[in-house]
Design a protein around this motif. Structure first.
Motif, PDB file in Angstrom:
ATOM      1  N   VAL A 119       4.655 -11.078  -0.435  1.00  0.00           N
ATOM      2  CA  VAL A 119       3.805 -10.932   0.750  1.00  0.00           C
ATOM      3  C   VAL A 119       3.282 -12.298   1.188  1.00  0.00           C
ATOM      4  O   VAL A 119       3.321 -12.643   2.381  1.00  0.00           O
ATOM      5  N   GLU A 120       2.803 -13.096   0.246  1.00  0.00           N
ATOM      6  CA  GLU A 120       2.283 -14.424   0.591  1.00  0.00           C
ATOM      7  C   GLU A 120       3.385 -15.336   1.113  1.00  0.00           C
ATOM      8  O   GLU A 120       3.172 -16.096   2.067  1.00  0.00           O
ATOM      9  N   LEU A 121       4.573 -15.272   0.514  1.00  0.00           N
ATOM     10  CA  LEU A 121       5.698 -16.070   1.010  1.00  0.00           C
ATOM     11  C   LEU A 121       6.049 -15.666   2.444  1.00  0.00           C
ATOM     12  O   LEU A 121       6.291 -16.524   3.307  1.00  0.00           O
ATOM     13  N   ALA A 122       6.079 -14.353   2.697  1.00  0.00           N
ATOM     14  CA  ALA A 122       6.405 -13.873   4.038  1.00  0.00           C
ATOM     15  C   ALA A 122       5.359 -14.315   5.057  1.00  0.00           C
ATOM     16  O   ALA A 122       5.697 -14.719   6.177  1.00  0.00           O
ATOM     17  N   ARG A 123       4.094 -14.251   4.676  1.00  0.00           N
ATOM     18  CA  ARG A 123       3.032 -14.665   5.604  1.00  0.00           C
ATOM     19  C   ARG A 123       3.123 -16.158   5.907  1.00  0.00           C
ATOM     20  O   ARG A 123       2.902 -16.574   7.056  1.00  0.00           O
ATOM     21  N   ARG A 124       3.466 -16.970   4.901  1.00  0.00           N
ATOM     22  CA  ARG A 124       3.644 -18.402   5.156  1.00  0.00           C
ATOM     23  C   ARG A 124       4.828 -18.641   6.085  1.00  0.00           C
ATOM     24  O   ARG A 124       4.770 -19.493   6.987  1.00  0.00           O
ATOM     25  N   ASN A 125       5.896 -17.896   5.866  1.00  0.00           N
ATOM     26  CA  ASN A 125       7.051 -18.028   6.757  1.00  0.00           C
ATOM     27  C   ASN A 125       6.686 -17.649   8.192  1.00  0.00           C
ATOM     28  O   ASN A 125       7.102 -18.296   9.155  1.00  0.00           O
ATOM     29  N   LEU A 126       5.903 -16.572   8.323  1.00  0.00           N
ATOM     30  CA  LEU A 126       5.512 -16.114   9.664  1.00  0.00           C
ATOM     31  C   LEU A 126       4.710 -17.162  10.423  1.00  0.00           C
ATOM     32  O   LEU A 126       4.870 -17.319  11.640  1.00  0.00           O
ATOM     33  N   VAL A 141       2.531  -8.605   7.726  1.00  0.00           N
ATOM     34  CA  VAL A 141       3.102  -8.136   6.458  1.00  0.00           C
ATOM     35  C   VAL A 141       1.944  -7.639   5.611  1.00  0.00           C
ATOM     36  O   VAL A 141       0.944  -8.349   5.432  1.00  0.00           O
ATOM     37  N   VAL A 142       2.059  -6.419   5.099  1.00  0.00           N
ATOM     38  CA  VAL A 142       0.987  -5.828   4.304  1.00  0.00           C
ATOM     39  C   VAL A 142       1.475  -5.580   2.883  1.00  0.00           C
ATOM     40  O   VAL A 142       2.652  -5.287   2.649  1.00  0.00           O
ATOM     41  N   CYS A 143       0.559  -5.719   1.945  1.00  0.00           N
ATOM     42  CA  CYS A 143       0.868  -5.438   0.546  1.00  0.00           C
ATOM     43  C   CYS A 143       0.543  -3.967   0.301  1.00  0.00           C
ATOM     44  O   CYS A 143      -0.629  -3.574   0.239  1.00  0.00           O
ATOM     45  N   ALA A 144       1.581  -3.148   0.188  1.00  0.00           N
ATOM     46  CA  ALA A 144       1.383  -1.706   0.071  1.00  0.00           C
ATOM     47  C   ALA A 144       2.605  -1.077  -0.577  1.00  0.00           C
ATOM     48  O   ALA A 144       3.686  -1.664  -0.623  1.00  0.00           O
ATOM     49  N   ASP A 145       2.421   0.135  -1.066  1.00  0.00           N
ATOM     50  CA  ASP A 145       3.495   0.941  -1.631  1.00  0.00           C
ATOM     51  C   ASP A 145       4.049   1.819  -0.513  1.00  0.00           C
ATOM     52  O   ASP A 145       3.307   2.601   0.095  1.00  0.00           O
ATOM     53  N   ALA A 146       5.333   1.708  -0.243  1.00  0.00           N
ATOM     54  CA  ALA A 146       5.940   2.447   0.868  1.00  0.00           C
ATOM     55  C   ALA A 146       5.872   3.948   0.687  1.00  0.00           C
ATOM     56  O   ALA A 146       5.948   4.694   1.666  1.00  0.00           O
ATOM     57  N   THR A 147       5.701   4.416  -0.557  1.00  0.00           N
ATOM     58  CA  THR A 147       5.615   5.856  -0.792  1.00  0.00           C
ATOM     59  C   THR A 147       4.212   6.403  -0.528  1.00  0.00           C
ATOM     60  O   THR A 147       4.022   7.622  -0.521  1.00  0.00           O
ATOM     61  N   ARG A 148       3.239   5.498  -0.308  1.00  0.00           N
ATOM     62  CA  ARG A 148       1.847   5.934  -0.084  1.00  0.00           C
ATOM     63  C   ARG A 148       1.288   5.430   1.244  1.00  0.00           C
ATOM     64  O   ARG A 148       0.163   5.795   1.598  1.00  0.00           O
ATOM     65  N   TYR A 149       2.022   4.605   1.937  1.00  0.00           N
ATOM     66  CA  TYR A 149       1.536   4.017   3.193  1.00  0.00           C
ATOM     67  C   TYR A 149       1.325   5.119   4.241  1.00  0.00           C
ATOM     68  O   TYR A 149       2.095   6.076   4.336  1.00  0.00           O
ATOM     69  N   ASP A 150       0.287   4.964   5.046  1.00  0.00           N
ATOM     70  CA  ASP A 150      -0.045   5.953   6.074  1.00  0.00           C
ATOM     71  C   ASP A 150       0.692   5.599   7.364  1.00  0.00           C
ATOM     72  O   ASP A 150       0.212   4.799   8.161  1.00  0.00           O
TER      73      ASP A 150
END
Length: 229
Positions: A119-126, A141-150
């Protein structure tokens, strides 16, 4: 040079001339992108090297491997997905898909990743590509579990690059199915290396379109329209 020759020979044997050329062009483009933008998207990261927020799912998680931008753009075009709907990247890694979707013209893009380091690498790239995006582009980019994301009522376009195994895919599809029941809407799913597409077809009210083959990628497309499905 011998290693390059071996890789070229192996590619020609496995993929044939056309797909091998597509692969070489893709590799060159992605390398130049990182050089020009100052981003870091190409290096593979094994899953075992990452700390994650849902350790119970890590055994089924795949390593970080970048999706090639040339294949992505063709997939976006082929899918017919509308640019004004939210684009959700499941297992967004270092953010290459998120950045490519934003540069392609999607207006709202969300990457979902359960490894904080990625997530941090992606945010720096962004931060390094934001000046190249339209001012009204909402990308995160959010730090989350795709099976629990709303998943919300505007989350309609989903991208997956074989991010996890059958059990986690089942849990993800069940979560998405709950969202569809709460917020009926059209859905477009772009699924690269679709190892568990049978799970998706069994859990979601979707139909599959013909697949796209580009370079080393096989990409499946699924759609849902509550008016016809």
């Amino acid at each position: 040079m011998p290693q390059l020759l071996r890789r070229t020979y192996n590619s020609l044997t496995r993929l044939g001339p056309r797909r091998s050329v597509e692969t070489l062009l893709s590799i060159a483009e992605d390398s130049l992108f990182d050089m020009r933008m100052g981003t870091d998207t190409t290096a593979r990261i094994p899953q075992a090297e990452l700390e994650v927020i849902s350790p119970e799912h890590q055994a089924e998680a795949k390593p970080y491997v970048m999706t090639r931008a040339r294949a992505l753009r063709r997939a976006f075009e082929y899918s017919g997905a509308p640019l004004d709907k939210s684009f959700i990247d499941i297992g967004s890694g270092k953010g290459k898909v998120v950045m490519t979707a934003a540069l392609f013209g999607f207006k709202r893009i969300v990457g979902i990743e359960f490894a904080p380091e990625l997530v941090e690498l992606a945010r720096r790239n962004l931060t390094k590509v934001r000046s190249h995006l339209p001012a009204d582009t909402d990308v995160q980019v959010v730090c989350a579990d795709a099976t629990r994301y709303d998943y919300g009522p505007d989350d309609c376009v989903f991208f997956l690059y074989n991010p996890f195994g059958a059990d986690v895919m089942t849990a993800f599809c069940q979560q998405l199915a709950r969202s569809l029941k709460a917020h009926p809407r059209k859905l477009w799913i772009i699924y690269t290396d679709p190892a568990f597409i049978d799970v998706m077809l069994g859990q979601l009210p979707v139909v599959e379109k013909p697949r796209l083959i580009y370079g080393g990628f096989e990409i499946a497309f699924l759609t849902h329209d509550p008016a016809t499905n």
